[in-house]
Enzyme design. Sequence first.
Site, PDB file in Angstrom:
ATOM      1  N   GLN A  81       0.852  -1.199   0.000  1.00  0.00           N
ATOM      2  CA  GLN A  81       0.000   0.000   0.000  1.00  0.00           C
ATOM      3  C   GLN A  81       0.879   1.238   0.000  1.00  0.00           C
ATOM      4  OE1 GLN A  81      -3.320   0.205  -0.260  1.00  0.00           O
ATOM      5  NE2 GLN A  81      -3.543  -2.012  -0.323  1.00  0.00           N
TER       6      GLN A  81
ATOM      7  N   ARG B 152       0.660   9.492  -9.244  1.00  0.00           N
ATOM      8  CA  ARG B 152      -0.656   8.892  -8.975  1.00  0.00           C
ATOM      9  C   ARG B 152      -1.396   9.678  -7.902  1.00  0.00           C
ATOM     10  NH1 ARG B 152      -2.050   5.444  -4.674  1.00  0.00           N
ATOM     11  NH2 ARG B 152      -3.512   3.747  -5.142  1.00  0.00           N
TER      12      ARG B 152
ATOM     13  N   GLY C 285     -12.372  -0.942  -3.828  1.00  0.00           N
ATOM     14  CA  GLY C 285     -11.003  -1.390  -3.531  1.00  0.00           C
ATOM     15  C   GLY C 285     -10.253  -0.292  -2.809  1.00  0.00           C
TER      16      GLY C 285
ATOM     17  N   GLU D 130     -13.418  -2.918   0.589  1.00  0.00           N
ATOM     18  CA  GLU D 130     -12.081  -3.511   0.483  1.00  0.00           C
ATOM     19  C   GLU D 130     -12.165  -4.995   0.808  1.00  0.00           C
ATOM     20  OE1 GLU D 130      -9.080  -2.784  -0.592  1.00  0.00           O
ATOM     21  OE2 GLU D 130      -8.322  -4.704   0.128  1.00  0.00           O
TER      22      GLU D 130
ATOM     23  N   GLU E  70     -18.900  -7.232  -5.659  1.00  0.00           N
ATOM     24  CA  GLU E  70     -19.847  -8.185  -6.233  1.00  0.00           C
ATOM     25  C   GLU E  70     -20.811  -8.732  -5.172  1.00  0.00           C
ATOM     26  OE1 GLU E  70     -16.608  -8.115  -6.804  1.00  0.00           O
ATOM     27  OE2 GLU E  70     -16.234  -8.228  -8.964  1.00  0.00           O
TER      28      GLU E  70
ATOM     29  N   GLU F 123      -9.076   3.330  -7.845  1.00  0.00           N
ATOM     30  CA  GLU F 123      -7.785   3.245  -8.493  1.00  0.00           C
ATOM     31  C   GLU F 123      -7.603   1.778  -8.857  1.00  0.00           C
ATOM     32  OE1 GLU F 123      -3.554   2.745  -7.947  1.00  0.00           O
ATOM     33  OE2 GLU F 123      -4.906   2.212  -9.605  1.00  0.00           O
TER      34      GLU F 123
ATOM     35  N   GLU G 284      -4.120  -7.649 -14.815  1.00  0.00           N
ATOM     36  CA  GLU G 284      -4.402  -7.792 -13.378  1.00  0.00           C
ATOM     37  C   GLU G 284      -5.160  -6.571 -12.875  1.00  0.00           C
ATOM     38  OE1 GLU G 284      -0.244 -10.090 -12.318  1.00  0.00           O
ATOM     39  OE2 GLU G 284      -0.782  -8.311 -11.202  1.00  0.00           O
TER      40      GLU G 284
END
Lengths: 351, 351
Positions: free
Chosen positions: A40, A49, A73, A95, A124, A138, A147
């Site tokens: 992280q 970023r 996320g 998350e 989901e 992000e 990925e």
Amino acid sequence: MASLPNGGGAAASGSCGARPVDKEVDFANYFCTYAYLYHQKEMLCDRVRMDAYHSAVFRNAPHFQGKVVLDVGTGSGILAIWSAQAGARKVYAVEATNMAEHARELARANGVTDIVEVIQGTVEDVDLPEKVDVIISEWMGYFLLRESMFDSVICARDRWLKPDGVMYPSHARMWLAPIRTGLGDKKREDFDIAMDDWSLFVQDTQTYYGVNMNALTKAYRAEHEKYYLKSSIWNNLHPNQVIGQPAAIKEIDCLTATVDEIREVRAQVTLPIRMEARLSALAGWFDVHFRGSAQNPGVEEVELTTAPDEHGGTHWGQQENHRLMDMEFTYELHELSGRKHPAVKTKMYLE
Amino acid sequence: MASLPNGGGAAASGSCGARPVDKEVDFANYFCTYAYLYHQKEMLCDRVRMDAYHSAVFRNAPHFQGKVVLDVGTGSGILAIWSAQAGARKVYAVEATNMAEHARELARANGVTDIVEVIQGTVEDVDLPEKVDVIISEWMGYFLLRESMFDSVICARDRWLKPDGVMYPSHARMWLAPIRTGLGDKKREDFDIAMDDWSLFVQDTQTYYGVNMNALTKAYRAEHEKYYLKSSIWNNLHPNQVIGQPAAIKEIDCLTATVDEIREVRAQVTLPIRMEARLSALAGWFDVHFRGSAQNPGVEEVELTTAPDEHGGTHWGQQENHRLMDMEFTYELHELSGRKHPAVKTKMYLE
């Protein structure tokens, strides 16, 4: 019989070729890294970023003020915290890994715990009490889609975004450019060394141990070709390695994109190349934009690009591919006198 | 949001701390490496390992001549092929990964395909048509039991070994020794650097991005302590780093060992240390022996040791552990004059 950990020589990279990787395994492999604070932090230290997302949120505060936000996320929770600081009424920060607990701690420590609700789970599967005005995430992987988490973002959008809602980022593009690079030669060299080494091994094993290993040479070669020559190489390119015009090979509207659209990228591109340069590879990268939607535009458009940059770029780098596939070249020679030669078309299969 | 592959900085090592690793994931992670020829070759190039097993088989040919053999985790098939070359009537070579196909090719190319039958699967699940006289396996992991296959070997033995059958190897021992090493200091240094770096990161994130990350410092420290300081370090030690008498902390008879026996290793050891040396860590390694059984002994005993060796040792190396746990020291000072001081007992918790 032990696999080599820290310090003991090079290990074969990446994914397991031996068995089909099932969902549970894939989950573990993928999320495993993101559960580490170390990882992280790497992302939080990517100034390009961070600057882009920070600007995107705070220069478009009207999109957030008094609104409901979903952060897909959330990781450490940084985007959720910024959303709250920019005036959001409520932020759902989803998350999948235990990093969720850290996101909660950070929200608390930064005084936004009444606004930011961290939910551990996948978009989901989770249930939110209401639809949202903004989905921020992000999600971009190497070369955008490798990925990446974009299919989860699409799912979240289809489930939770209000009709006039906006996506942060709103648009994404994939770029391809011809480059010059020494990496391909280096990899070719490493491959040759590996195969020479294999030959010696076959000799020695016959000599000392009476077993002929030559039956495995073909498979060994294929394994190493894949590792050295047929995999994309991560690199941080300097702009002067780009020897011609980059071309956008994919454009995505995050408000309308479907999972089918991102399953495969096919493009026919024209890449003008400067003739004095030696084409050694193609490089890929991406950019994203924060524009809001046509119906609900932002105040100020912000761009996050991962193009080759003389200041070092981002943690995404660019992807070099030395396996240039089927390429059809049409070239025109232009003399200094101004005379143009007729266009010549030629087909090449570059390895 | 991308994880760093080849070339992009250091990645957090080893196992996923975020979720309990279930069996399927563990299988994938474990067997994944062994499916690569690259990895098989690494082991086949370990001359100490190869010499020991080669000698064990061929110098004890009577154990193999006309007999039935089971090779647990055959990998490339080398042990199965040697068993056949030493005169076995039949060899069942069990291998869980697709490496089994390569083992079949090798058996064919070395003319032993009528003797060696490669079966893809796990010894827990496969069915053999008969019991066996010999179980041969190279199952040892780091420090013997780490990521080892020994519980599978035990299962195979209990299912398939005849009453008078023998195990290759027959015995295994784990050793501990006091050592001097610079690695611990290096790791401590790396840890301090990582924490300094974290402090700067916390400052910068507050300054530039208005978010206080300090709530995560404790967890970040713990994650890095684990990575740098509390994990065993693989190393290849020189014998002169051993500063006292090694002690055997576990002895295993492969014919009778149970899964419970190997689940945990507890030992009370006495490690005489030369007083002029500075104790900085403990190192662990193992050896195995090929003796046959009391009932059915071999012709010649062979040893495979992974102790520190001036010629470079094996791919197993040794494991350094800098977290020395609860240690009770009893020491006696012996003066050159011959006078002995009374024994002094002291307890230390070394980190």
